[in-house]
Design an enzyme around this catalytic site. Structure first.
Site, PDB file in Angstrom:
ATOM      1  N   GLY A  32      -7.861  52.640   8.668  1.00  0.00           N
ATOM      2  CA  GLY A  32      -6.751  53.389   9.114  1.00  0.00           C
ATOM      3  C   GLY A  32      -6.489  52.986  10.425  1.00  0.00           C
ATOM      4  O   GLY A  32      -5.792  53.171  11.184  1.00  0.00           O
ATOM      5  N   LEU A  65     -15.255  45.527   4.182  1.00  0.00           N
ATOM      6  CA  LEU A  65     -14.462  45.119   5.707  1.00  0.00           C
ATOM      7  C   LEU A  65     -12.984  44.295   5.747  1.00  0.00           C
ATOM      8  O   LEU A  65     -12.805  44.860   6.314  1.00  0.00           O
ATOM      9  CB  LEU A  65     -15.891  44.789   6.422  1.00  0.00           C
ATOM     10  CG  LEU A  65     -17.431  45.690   6.771  1.00  0.00           C
ATOM     11  CD1 LEU A  65     -18.507  45.442   7.731  1.00  0.00           C
ATOM     12  CD2 LEU A  65     -16.702  47.135   7.400  1.00  0.00           C
ATOM     13  N   ARG A  80     -24.144  43.285  -6.826  1.00  0.00           N
ATOM     14  CA  ARG A  80     -24.738  44.148  -6.771  1.00  0.00           C
ATOM     15  C   ARG A  80     -24.845  44.866  -8.365  1.00  0.00           C
ATOM     16  O   ARG A  80     -26.486  45.558  -7.961  1.00  0.00           O
ATOM     17  CB  ARG A  80     -23.574  45.660  -6.054  1.00  0.00           C
ATOM     18  CG  ARG A  80     -24.284  44.757  -4.652  1.00  0.00           C
ATOM     19  CD  ARG A  80     -22.814  46.243  -3.695  1.00  0.00           C
ATOM     20  NE  ARG A  80     -23.338  45.109  -2.530  1.00  0.00           N
ATOM     21  CZ  ARG A  80     -22.100  46.025  -1.376  1.00  0.00           C
ATOM     22  NH1 ARG A  80     -21.795  46.352  -1.449  1.00  0.00           N
ATOM     23  NH2 ARG A  80     -22.832  45.200  -0.177  1.00  0.00           N
TER      24      ARG A  80
END
Lengths: 637, 246
Positions: free
Chosen positions: A45, A441, A330
């Site tokens: 954003g 990210l 993961r």
């Protein structure tokens, strides 16, 4: 409605270049005439709002925090991927693309993932220019490290607080635009509805959290960058206020929700210690680079871990996956930890934890070497548990962390509602059924800095967008329906707090739709969730008024939405009769206990369309084809 | 554990506030202080009493949202942690804990323990950035930065913007906050071109927001949850001097 992903023609490596050339541009002199609303100020954003304002658009940015800098991206620890190949270890754009597709267990779009890998290098450069203090070698050049699911060193990092530094970089760029008057920032506003007029997203209605006023904001396009929905599990690594209301309410206005059941459980979190636990804390995955995961070989071995000799320890990830060892993705690491605990090998007071041990590296390289890399994580561990991880191994257990699912978008990041764009974790696009570390990210910033500026201009320039003011009846209707929902919530006046319902929902989700799922449990959850929702709407108690700063009322609306979203997650998990990535259905596993995909039946994105309250949502399928990364059984052995 | 909580309650910015006493049992040592407040609120809400408003989010000391003055100290008794990282094992059984909001003229109270720190945002908007537009940045490795420079800049960049420095200061000065950003960017080669405007712009905004002056008590450094050093204030002062002379 047919889903059109609008993937450009041509070879994979040319798709983004050719589509950029084909996209229409908005004349710089005309950009100020377009009002763009950006909801959320995390990486995606803030990056989008700043970049669009730099181009000359009239931007309004808003979030429910007091300041844009509080967004949850700030808590990301480990790093950000880019295939710069500075390590000279064979990395390339294609390899990052391939690792991400494979890591996602072949449930993401090739074209989107390739584009992500292509633009990721520019993100590092952009952030360095902003002053992000990425780790450096002694010679002054950028340092990288390896991360789960890859065999190259491509993760750039800023101590154990990469997310903080990247967000501050984006926040500073955004602040510069606010200071210049190019962005209007509205803090402490929660988006409670999307306004669609003539089939186009034309604005939002927000609640001013200070005085309770409902405010209508009209615009020419709406960008949602509102994050994920892991808090549906109640206990997660997400910040307490993270919620799904913005995307959920957009869903109810016609945006399809894709792959809601793809929820990631992160393997290295600090285990639950008390019944009043309010959230879980992640320990960066980077710890798996130098820490070794093990449990005692004997069931119920309660000895001090330092007293357990080498030959009585089971380094189960190294045993099961000799080539990736502790660096398996993961989903695999989480599931194996749960399996070990379920079999009785778990350690610690609750027996719901495994050891993450740095003993060998402390012996080999010394404590300062370990401290230089991980000191803040060791400190964090000590603050929370009161234990010193230099002296005894850490105890870790998986926790809900990230959601790969989200609103469906096409290649141009646009949802099924024209004019509604969705960025970052809020969309579904790039990570398939499992996200690799240090990729969130990367995706948030890729979407905000390098993709939306192009695709938004194409939308604005190719569509006729009529002038609409916030006095339009659609805004008034929306305000009224929100006001009546709030009034209803306040009038129930029961005897249970919002948090109690949230916890109960979390228990249902963890138990029946967590790391391992089966049809029986999912069907059970489909009985429990509607019953819980009914109890919520008849016995919740929210003190205070709607014309006031009222955090209980804020939570109540978020939990009301989670109680609906939870059901959609379970329905999605039930229909996906295969195991893939983080979605592990116990009925579908290989002989080695790995996820067994069913590419014939499920090589698709499951996109759900809201049909109204009390009605089953309609399932749409977007077929996924793999021309470059040919699906294979994922193997990390 | 049993604890007594004296908590500041204030309806809104313009109302008169005061301390209200609550007794809380069933507290366990491994609960965080914020979880103890959650537990207290649970009891209040069930009986229809307005919950105590307090800002918090990540609960792991990085977002900077929490801002509690605990027994007179910003973020409480421990060094180097935020309020959300305080666990009940830090208190004695039957302890009395006083919780107030951070106090400063520039941080008006919103409700109870919630304050408005948007003054910090306006200070950043006045120069706390490097003016680079998206796109066009050179390769990150074209600019070597020594490890020492990088680490010193990072120590300042670690600021979480919580405002503890202001709350700790008898003058409610924001010098450490401003200095941390000026030093983060000013020590890096990327930040050189705008050093002058950055220092002057941020300090001018700080003054206009109503923060006080620095009188070198070092309380800010002592209470900072990220232990940002007052050396940065010396750096800021030299930047201002430099900007005014050259």
């Amino acid at each position: 409605m047919e889903l059109d992903s609008r993937i450009p023609e041509g070879p994979l490596e040319k798709k983004w270049d050719s589509s950029r050339f084909n996209m229409k541009l908005v004349n710089p002199a005309n950009r100020l005439k377009y009002h763009i609303i950006v909801v959320g100020t995390g990486l995606a954003g803030s990056a989008a709002a700043a970049s669009l304002a730099e181009l000359g658009y009239n931007v309004t940015s808003l979030c429910y925090h007091e300041s844009p800098r509080r967004a949850h991206s700030i808590a990301a620890q480990g790093g950000i991927n880019a295939p710069k190949n500075y390590a000279n270890d064979g990395d390339s754009i294609y390899r990052l693309f391939y690792d991400t597709i494979k890591g996602g267990d072949y449930r993401s779009r090739e074209a989107n993932v390739y584009r992500l890998a292509q633009v990721s290098g520019s993100i590092i450069d952009q952030c360095v220019a902003q002053g992000v203090p990425f780790a450096r070698e002694y010679g002054g050049l950028l340092e990288t490290r390896s991360f789960g699911g890859t065999q190259v060193s491509r993760t750039f990092f800023a101590r154990g607080q990469t997310g903080q530094q990247l967000l501050l970089g984006a926040y500073q760029s955004l602040s510069r635009q606010i200071g210049l008057g190019a962005v209007k920032f509205l803090g402490r506003r929660e988006m409670l509805d999307l306004v669609v007029i003539d089939g186009q997203a034309r604005g939002i209605v927000v609640r001013n959290l200070i005085n309770g006023n409902l405010e209508s904001i009209a615009g020419d396009a709406v960008i949602l960058a509102t994050g994920g929905y892991s808090n549906v599990f109640f206990l997660s690594t997400n910040a307490r206020q993270c919620n799904a209301s913005a995307i959920w309410r957009a869903y109810k206005r016609g945006a399809f929700f894709a792959n809601p059941c793809f929820t990631q459980i992160h393997p290295t979190c600090i285990p639950v210690s008390s019944e009043h636990q309010s959230k879980l804390t992640l320990m960066s995955e980077s710890l798996r680079n130098d820490g070794r995961i093990w449990v005692p070989k004997a069931v119920g071995d309660k000895r001090d871990p330092n007293q357990i000799p080498e030959n009585e320890r089971d380094y189960y990830l190294e045993r099961l996956y000799p080539s990736f060892g502790n660096l398996v993705p993961r989903d695999v690491a989480s599931r194996r930890a749960k399996e070990m605990c379920d079999k009785g090998y778990g350690v610690g007071a609750t027996s719901m934890a495994v050891y993450l041990d740095f003993r060998d590296n402390i012996k080999r390289h010394g404590k300062p070497w370990v401290a230089e890399k991980y000191a803040n994580l060791f400190e964090m561990y000590q603050e929370i548990t009161g234990e010193n991880a230099y002296e005894a191994p850490m105890r870790i257990y998986p926790a809900a962390h990230y959601t790969m699912g989200g609103l469906w978008i096409d290649y141009n990041m646009m949802s099924t509602i024209p004019g509604l764009f969705v960025l970052g974790e809020a969309n579904f696009s790039d990570h398939g059924a499992n996200r690799l570390g240090a990729s969130a990210l990367m995706q948030g910033l890729a979407d905000g800095y390098f993709i939306i500026p192009y695709t938004l201009s194409d939308y604005l320039a190719s569509n006729k967008i009529k002038a609409v003011a916030n006095s339009h009846s659609a805004f008034k209707d929306s305000e009224q329906s929100i006001a009546s929902m709030i009034k209803k919530l306040l009038s129930i006046s029961g005897n249970r707090a919002v948090e109690e319902f949230h916890k109960e929902l979390g228990d249902i989700m963890c138990q029946h739709c967590g790391m391992a799922r089966n049809a029986e449990g999912l069907k059970k959850a489909l009985e429990l969730i509607p019953a819980l929702r009914e109890r919520f709407w008849s016995s919740v108690r929210i003190p205070g008024s709607s014309e006031d700063f009222n955090q209980e009322l804020e939570k109540a609306q978020q939990v009301a939405d989670f109680l609906e979203l939870g059901q959609l997650i379970v329905e999605d998990a039930l229909q996906r009769e295969e195991s893939c990535g983080s979605h592990f259905r116990e009925e579908f596993e290989t002989e080695d206990g790995e996820a067994k995909r069913d590419d014939d039946r499920f090589s698709h994105v499951a996109a759900w369309e809201f049909q109204g309250h009390g009605k089953s949502p309609m399932l749409h399928k977007e077929h996924l084809s793999f021309e470059y990364a040919k699906p294979s059984q994922r193997s990390y052995k | 554990m049993h604890i007594t909580l004296n908590i500041w309650r204030q309806k809104d910015r313009n109302s008169q506030g005061g301390l209200v006493t609550y007794e809380l049992s069933d507290v366990t040592p491994d609960m965080s202080l914020l979880e103890a407040l959650d537990l207290l609120n649970l009891g209040l809400v069930r009986t229809g009493v307005d919950a105590i408003a307090f800002d918090n989010d990540c609960r792991e000391g990085i977002c900077g949202t929490c801002c509690l003055q605990i027994n007179g100290r910003p973020h409480g008794p421990l060094k180097g942690v935020a309020a959300c990282q305080i666990y009940m094992r830090s208190f004695e059984d039957n302890a009395t804990i006083i919780i107030e909001p951070f106090r400063a003229k520039a941080f008006p109270i919103v409700k109870d323990l919630v304050i408005d720190r948007s003054a910090f945002d306006r200070i950043i908007q006045a120069g706390g950035f490097i003016s680079v537009k998206t796109g066009g940045a050179p390769d990150g490795n074209t600019l070597p930065i020594s490890k020492h420079t990088l680490e010193t800049a990072f120590d300042a960049a670690a600021c979480i913007g919580c405002g503890a420095c202001v709350a700790a200061c008898k003058n409610a000065s924001a010098m450490l906050f401003v200095a941390a950003k000026v030093a983060h960017l000013g020590r890096l080669p990327q930040g050189q071109p705008e050093r002058k405007q950055r220092a002057l712009g941020m300090v001018a905004q700080m003054d206009s927001e109503g923060f006080g002056a620095c009188s070198n008590t070092y309380a800010c450094q002592y209470e900072c949850p990220k232990q940002i050093s007052v050396d940065n204030i010396a750096f800021l002062n030299s930047e201002i001097l430099r900007a005014k002379i050259f």
